[in-house]
Design a protein around this motif. Structure first.
Motif, PDB file in Angstrom:
ATOM      1  N   LYS A 100      -8.326   4.052  -3.087  1.00 45.54           N
ATOM      2  CA  LYS A 100      -9.389   5.237  -2.575  1.00 45.54           C
ATOM      3  C   LYS A 100      -8.635   6.578  -2.518  1.00 45.54           C
ATOM      4  O   LYS A 100      -7.466   6.648  -2.535  1.00 45.54           O
ATOM      5  CB  LYS A 100      -9.692   5.078  -0.937  1.00 45.54           C
ATOM      6  N   GLU A 101      -9.549   7.543  -2.979  1.00 42.33           N
ATOM      7  CA  GLU A 101      -9.001   8.867  -2.912  1.00 42.33           C
ATOM      8  C   GLU A 101     -10.227   9.961  -2.263  1.00 42.33           C
ATOM      9  O   GLU A 101     -11.360   9.795  -2.602  1.00 42.33           O
ATOM     10  CB  GLU A 101      -8.697   9.359  -4.262  1.00 42.33           C
ATOM     11  N   GLU A 102      -9.865  10.751  -1.365  1.00 41.00           N
ATOM     12  CA  GLU A 102     -10.605  11.363  -0.703  1.00 41.00           C
ATOM     13  C   GLU A 102     -10.102  12.841  -0.778  1.00 41.00           C
ATOM     14  O   GLU A 102      -9.055  13.312  -0.593  1.00 41.00           O
ATOM     15  CB  GLU A 102     -10.925  11.169   0.941  1.00 41.00           C
ATOM     16  N   ASN A 103     -11.094  14.157  -0.890  1.00 41.32           N
ATOM     17  CA  ASN A 103     -10.715  15.545  -0.854  1.00 41.32           C
ATOM     18  C   ASN A 103     -11.769  16.118  -0.224  1.00 41.32           C
ATOM     19  O   ASN A 103     -12.910  15.759  -0.168  1.00 41.32           O
ATOM     20  CB  ASN A 103     -10.635  15.818  -2.436  1.00 41.32           C
ATOM     21  N   SER A 104     -11.279  17.120   0.614  1.00 41.93           N
ATOM     22  CA  SER A 104     -12.340  17.946   1.447  1.00 41.93           C
ATOM     23  C   SER A 104     -11.776  19.312   1.227  1.00 41.93           C
ATOM     24  O   SER A 104     -10.372  19.603   1.509  1.00 41.93           O
ATOM     25  CB  SER A 104     -12.559  17.482   2.825  1.00 41.93           C
ATOM     26  N   PHE A 105     -12.680  20.439   1.364  1.00 43.23           N
ATOM     27  CA  PHE A 105     -12.244  21.769   1.255  1.00 43.23           C
ATOM     28  C   PHE A 105     -13.250  22.659   1.923  1.00 43.23           C
ATOM     29  O   PHE A 105     -14.382  22.404   1.728  1.00 43.23           O
ATOM     30  CB  PHE A 105     -11.908  22.101  -0.321  1.00 43.23           C
ATOM     31  N   ASN A 106     -12.795  23.510   2.787  1.00 43.35           N
ATOM     32  CA  ASN A 106     -13.640  24.284   3.567  1.00 43.35           C
ATOM     33  C   ASN A 106     -13.125  25.792   3.560  1.00 43.35           C
ATOM     34  O   ASN A 106     -12.040  25.977   3.829  1.00 43.35           O
ATOM     35  CB  ASN A 106     -13.815  23.789   4.755  1.00 43.35           C
ATOM     36  N   ALA A 154       0.872  -1.359  -0.149  1.00 46.05           N
ATOM     37  CA  ALA A 154       0.042  -0.046   0.100  1.00 46.05           C
ATOM     38  C   ALA A 154       0.870   1.119   0.052  1.00 46.05           C
ATOM     39  O   ALA A 154       1.906   1.125   0.596  1.00 46.05           O
ATOM     40  CB  ALA A 154      -1.149   0.024   0.922  1.00 46.05           C
ATOM     41  N   THR A 155       0.336   2.141  -0.648  1.00 45.47           N
ATOM     42  CA  THR A 155       1.015   3.425  -0.499  1.00 45.47           C
ATOM     43  C   THR A 155      -0.121   4.588  -0.229  1.00 45.47           C
ATOM     44  O   THR A 155      -1.083   4.757  -0.633  1.00 45.47           O
ATOM     45  CB  THR A 155       1.558   3.828  -1.927  1.00 45.47           C
ATOM     46  N   GLU A 156       0.323   5.195   0.925  1.00 44.95           N
ATOM     47  CA  GLU A 156      -0.820   6.395   1.294  1.00 44.95           C
ATOM     48  C   GLU A 156      -0.162   7.732   1.483  1.00 44.95           C
ATOM     49  O   GLU A 156       1.258   8.024   1.863  1.00 44.95           O
ATOM     50  CB  GLU A 156      -1.236   6.214   2.849  1.00 44.95           C
ATOM     51  N   ASN A 157      -0.819   8.776   0.832  1.00 43.69           N
ATOM     52  CA  ASN A 157      -0.430   9.926   0.912  1.00 43.69           C
ATOM     53  C   ASN A 157      -1.522  10.998   1.635  1.00 43.69           C
ATOM     54  O   ASN A 157      -2.686  10.910   1.160  1.00 43.69           O
ATOM     55  CB  ASN A 157      -0.291  10.712  -0.428  1.00 43.69           C
ATOM     56  N   THR A 158      -1.097  11.689   2.583  1.00 39.67           N
ATOM     57  CA  THR A 158      -2.091  12.792   2.910  1.00 39.67           C
ATOM     58  C   THR A 158      -1.472  14.117   3.122  1.00 39.67           C
ATOM     59  O   THR A 158      -0.299  14.194   3.639  1.00 39.67           O
ATOM     60  CB  THR A 158      -2.315  12.192   4.555  1.00 39.67           C
ATOM     61  N   VAL A 159      -2.311  15.164   2.638  1.00 40.17           N
ATOM     62  CA  VAL A 159      -1.892  16.476   2.766  1.00 40.17           C
ATOM     63  C   VAL A 159      -3.031  17.439   3.376  1.00 40.17           C
ATOM     64  O   VAL A 159      -4.036  17.200   3.044  1.00 40.17           O
ATOM     65  CB  VAL A 159      -1.612  17.109   1.265  1.00 40.17           C
ATOM     66  N   TYR A 201      -6.414  12.760   0.425  1.00 39.87           N
ATOM     67  CA  TYR A 201      -5.715  11.367   0.987  1.00 39.87           C
ATOM     68  C   TYR A 201      -6.133  10.463  -0.182  1.00 39.87           C
ATOM     69  O   TYR A 201      -6.846  10.483  -0.864  1.00 39.87           O
ATOM     70  CB  TYR A 201      -6.692  11.048   2.142  1.00 39.87           C
ATOM     71  N   THR A 202      -4.900   9.768  -0.416  1.00 40.35           N
ATOM     72  CA  THR A 202      -5.012   8.627  -1.439  1.00 40.35           C
ATOM     73  C   THR A 202      -4.515   7.444  -0.549  1.00 40.35           C
ATOM     74  O   THR A 202      -3.312   7.402  -0.074  1.00 40.35           O
ATOM     75  CB  THR A 202      -4.098   8.957  -2.670  1.00 40.35           C
ATOM     76  N   LEU A 203      -4.966   6.107  -1.270  1.00 43.63           N
ATOM     77  CA  LEU A 203      -4.590   4.991  -0.795  1.00 43.63           C
ATOM     78  C   LEU A 203      -4.616   4.032  -2.167  1.00 43.63           C
ATOM     79  O   LEU A 203      -5.647   3.947  -2.800  1.00 43.63           O
ATOM     80  CB  LEU A 203      -5.448   4.162   0.283  1.00 43.63           C
ATOM     81  N   SER A 252     -12.465   1.898  -5.328  1.00 38.36           N
ATOM     82  CA  SER A 252     -12.486   0.668  -5.988  1.00 38.36           C
ATOM     83  C   SER A 252     -12.557  -0.564  -5.145  1.00 38.36           C
ATOM     84  O   SER A 252     -11.583  -0.791  -4.392  1.00 38.36           O
ATOM     85  CB  SER A 252     -11.338   0.173  -7.152  1.00 38.36           C
ATOM     86  N   VAL A 253     -13.593  -1.608  -5.203  1.00 38.77           N
ATOM     87  CA  VAL A 253     -13.741  -2.522  -4.274  1.00 38.77           C
ATOM     88  C   VAL A 253     -13.966  -3.707  -4.949  1.00 38.77           C
ATOM     89  O   VAL A 253     -14.629  -3.678  -6.066  1.00 38.77           O
ATOM     90  CB  VAL A 253     -15.048  -2.180  -3.383  1.00 38.77           C
ATOM     91  N   VAL A 254     -13.353  -4.892  -4.569  1.00 46.41           N
ATOM     92  CA  VAL A 254     -13.516  -6.166  -5.104  1.00 46.41           C
ATOM     93  C   VAL A 254     -14.191  -6.867  -3.991  1.00 46.41           C
ATOM     94  O   VAL A 254     -13.621  -7.098  -3.014  1.00 46.41           O
ATOM     95  CB  VAL A 254     -12.154  -6.764  -5.561  1.00 46.41           C
TER      96      VAL A 254
END
Length: 776
Positions: free
Chosen positions: A599-605, A553-558, A579-581, A630-632
């Motif tokens: 998985k990829e998540e984004n949030s902005f406020n 796995a590779t995870e990135n969080t900004v 965030y990406t996984l 994406s789910v299997v």
């Protein structure tokens, strides 16, 4: 002789002067003490001085000693505690009779394209309560009450030529009697009896009688005891239920121990429904303070429950307990242990389910010198579940133990060693690795360096070398040399920001097979150079390359946060997260559960508040979030996409207008929500615009008037609803009477491409209430 008289007069004058000085010194001392210890003494002292002045003028013949006594008496009288505001008054210290009456009438009308619906409701509620004492407050106190509540509703419905009318009524009668014998003694006994009678038009009359006692026994040598008993009867045409419950609680402090034990039981039987239930519960707890700063605790619960009906029988038994020890006899040594278990046996008809769970955790800290610290820990958990109907047994177990020590060589260098072992087993496969069992052994030695810097808080670096082994079922293992490197800088003092950064790398070089690589990089920047623009940005990167392909796995969080405070009346806040996984490999071939591939998540406020105008706040904001994954599942791949965007602006203003309080508010909100990838795509596009005004004004001393106007305009996927409403209310208090009148009118317009519809709602209500209180 004249000379002797003169000497005696002179001596008397000196004595009188001494007395005056003595009086003055005593008064000064009293004034000094009272001024330091009583904040309100100035007012009391002024009053006392005035009274003393009057007494000295109107009682010139009072001797000095009597004046002292008079002065002390006045001080005592002035400083006697009076009944302060907020002190609770004992309601049983006197006899009180209270009668409440509450009458209300409500009428509602609904009209929509030939469909009319009306109902009118009249509700009357009367209650009479008596509280007081018998002969003496310490002998017996009592409380008795009776309440009648009747609600009648008349409903009329018209649709074209069809007309329908119906009447319904709800009658509720409550009776209550409660008394306590010897309430101030060490054996107060409380007896109570209640009755509730409920009768409605569409159901049968239900009568519920409740009797019971609550007996407290406070002893000096014996345990403090509480006895409770409650019996309840419920009767109606289709119900004849009898329920009884009782219990005893004992508590006793013996030396350093606090002990509690309790037992409760009860049963319920319904002879008409042929149903019932039984239960019993035993609890025990002990907390002991042992020497050398040690605390020991023990608790146990035994619970039995059974219920039956015509078609179902359930039986449940559980035992649970916890024992623990926390000790810190010296500054250099501490330890903590805790063990918990839960066993349950549940039977539903012919189905039997057994549960057996255990959990243990312990750790020891030993710091023999200032530079040497050691630590050891152990954790174990076991979960067992057996279902006879499915003939399945689920068992999982986890064990982890380890020990480590850290030695500080000097102010900059330190060494550490650690060894650990963990084992996890489960009859069901792990959702990520697909393994039923996994064992890990790790031993390593590390050398670390920490340096305090002038241009940064600290610089750190370190390395480790050791041995690592893993083996799993289904068979797959790795064994080899492990090593790790880490470095970091904390709070680097840049011109415009403080920067912290760290990097850690660990790897296992296997003798045979594939290696393990684990990397983590983290950096954060905090800017406070511009006081009106504080900001923070962080980045976290983690990657795992495992010998088990599905674990890669590779995870990135900004993350980023910022505040704009340059304009005093317009603060702005903003935040962002990404965030990406990614798992490069697919799920295990024998995977049983859903496997998350990526998985990829984004949030902005963003949010801004305008507070420049007096009594006015204007807020504007926008928020956005989305995720894609994406789910299997069972070798079938699917993609899920969801996003939500909301933007809005609203404002409110309050001010005094015509001796009343006026409030105005308005807002605009737009929301767009999309969800794709499920069984059916969902898209909701909503726009909401609202206006609201309220006005509260006091009309005279005992009357208050309230008015509220509101419009709500909502459009969702082309369907528009416009709701206009008006509410007004008038509240008036006439001596002990409270009168109110409320009115509400709303009109809803529903517009769409296919049809239009309008309907109105109208409701008004009158209410009268009063309380009569007499103390005797």
């Amino acid at each position: 002789m004249q000379e002797a008289r003169d000497r005696r007069q002179e001596a008397g004058g000196k004595k009188q002067e001494a007395r005056s000085k003595k009086n003055f010194s005593l008064s000064s001392i009293i004034l000094l003490l009272t001024s330091n210890f009583l904040p309100l003494v100035s007012n009391f002292w002024l009053l006392a001085s005035s009274i003393l002045f009057l007494a000295s003028n109107f009682m010139p013949l009072v001797p000095c000693r009597r004046r002292y006594i008079f002065f002390i008496i006045m001080l005592v009288i002035l400083f006697i505690p009076a009944r302060a505001k907020g002190v609770e008054v004992d309601q049983y210290s006197f006899n009180r009779l209270k009668f409440n009456i509450d009458l209300s009438y409500e009428e509602y009308r609904y009209n929509s394209k030939g469909i009319k619906e009306e109902y009118s409701t009249f509700q009357q509620r009367y209650s009479l309560a008596v509280t007081g004492k018998l002969i003496d407050r310490r002998l017996l106190i009592y409380e008795a009450a009776i309440e009648f509540d009747e609600k009648t509703t008349d409903t009329r419905r018209t649709s074209g030529a069809f007309r329908q009318s119906a009447e319904s009524a709800i009658n509720i009668n409550n009776y209550m009697l409660k008394t306590t014998v010897l309430p101030k003694s060490s054996i107060p006994l409380t007896l109570y009896a209640n009755r509730n009678v409920s009768d409605t038009t569409y159901s049968n009359e239900i009568t519920t009688d409740n009797y019971g006692l609550d007996w407290m026994l406070w002893f000096i040598t014996l345990p403090t005891t509480r006895l409770t008993l409650n019996q309840q009867y419920t009767q109606s045409i289709d119900r004849d239920e009898e329920a009884i419950s009782y219990g005893i609680d004992l508590s006793k402090n013996i030396g350093p121990t606090r002990n509690k034990i309790g037992y409760s039981a009860g049963d319920t039987k319904d002879s008409i429904m042929n149903s019932g239930s039984e239960y019993s519960n035993i609890t025990f707890s002990n907390i002991t303070a042992l020497p050398m700063d040690t605390d020991f605790h023990l608790g146990m619960v035994e619970d039995d429950r059974m219920s039956f009906s015509k078609d179902n029988t359930q039986d449940y038994h559980s035992s649970a307990g916890s024992v623990g020890l926390i000790t810190k006899p010296t500054k250099i040594f501490s330890q903590q242990y805790n063990y918990t278990f839960l066993k349950s046996d549940q039977r539903i008809n012919n189905d039997k389910q057994l549960t057996d769970n255990e959990y243990f955790e312990g750790n020891v800290n030993f710091n023999p010198t200032e530079g040497l610290s050691t630590f050891a820990n152990m954790t174990s958990a076991t979960y067992n579940s057996t279902a006879s109907s499915k003939s399945t047994t689920t068992e999982s177990r986890f064990v982890s133990t380890g020990a480590s020590y850290k030695y500080r060589i000097n102010t900059e260098w330190s060494a550490a060693e650690s060894v650990s072992y963990s084992n996890s087993e489960s009859t069901s496969r792990d959702p990520v690795t697909g393994k039923r069992e996994r064992n890990v052994v790790d031993a390593s030695s590390a050398l670390n360096y920490l340096k305090r810097l002038t241009w940064a808080n600290s610089f750190s670096a370190g390395g480790s070398l050791g041995y690592h082994k893993e083996w799993t079922k289904p068979e797959q293992d790795i064994e080899g040399l492990s090593y790790g490197l880490n470095t970091g800088l904390s709070k680097i003092n840049l011109t415009y920001a403080h920067l912290s950064s760290s990097y850690a790398y660990s790897s296992v070089i296997s003798y045979v097979g594939r290696n393990i690589e684990n990397q983590t990089f983290y950096t954060t920047a905090n800017s406070s150079y511009l006081t009106y623009l504080p900001a923070m940005v962080s980045y976290n990167y983690h990657t795992l390359n495992s010998y088990i392909d599905s674990e890669d796995a590779t995870e990135n969080t900004v993350t980023a946060e910022a505040k704009l405070l340059y304009f005093n009346y317009l603060p702005v806040e903003a935040s962002y997260k990404h965030y990406t996984l990614v798992r490069p490999a697919g799920p295990p071939s024998d995977q049983e559960f859903a496997y998350l591939v990526d998985k990829e998540e984004n949030s902005f406020n963003v949010k801004a508040n305008l507070t420049y105008f007096r009594n006015t706040v204007i807020t504007a904001y926008t928020t956005y979030s989305d995720y894609m994954q994406s789910v299997v599942e069972k070798k079938l791949a699917r993609e899920e996409i969801s996003s939500a965007w909301e933007t809005g602006i609203n404002g409110s203003h309050t001010r005094v207008f015509l001796a009343g309080m006026l409030g105005l508010s308005a807002g605009y909100v737009k929301t767009l929500y999309e969800n794709r990838g499920s069984a059916r795509d969902i898209i909701n596009d909503t726009i909401n615009i609202y206006y609201k005004g309220s006005y509260n004004k006091r009309l005279g001393r005992n009357m208050v008037w309230k008015l509220q106007l509101e419009r709500n305009d909502t459009t969702t996927n082309g369907l528009r609803d416009i709701v206009d409403s008006m509410e007004t209310a008038l509240f008036y208090r006439l001596r002990a009477w409270f009168l109110s009148a409320e009115y509400r009118l709303s009109e809803t317009t529903r517009e769409s491409v296919a049809f239009n519809n309008n309907y109105t709602e109208e409701k008004w209500m009158l209410r009268v209430s009063r309380s009569f209180v007499r103390i005797f």
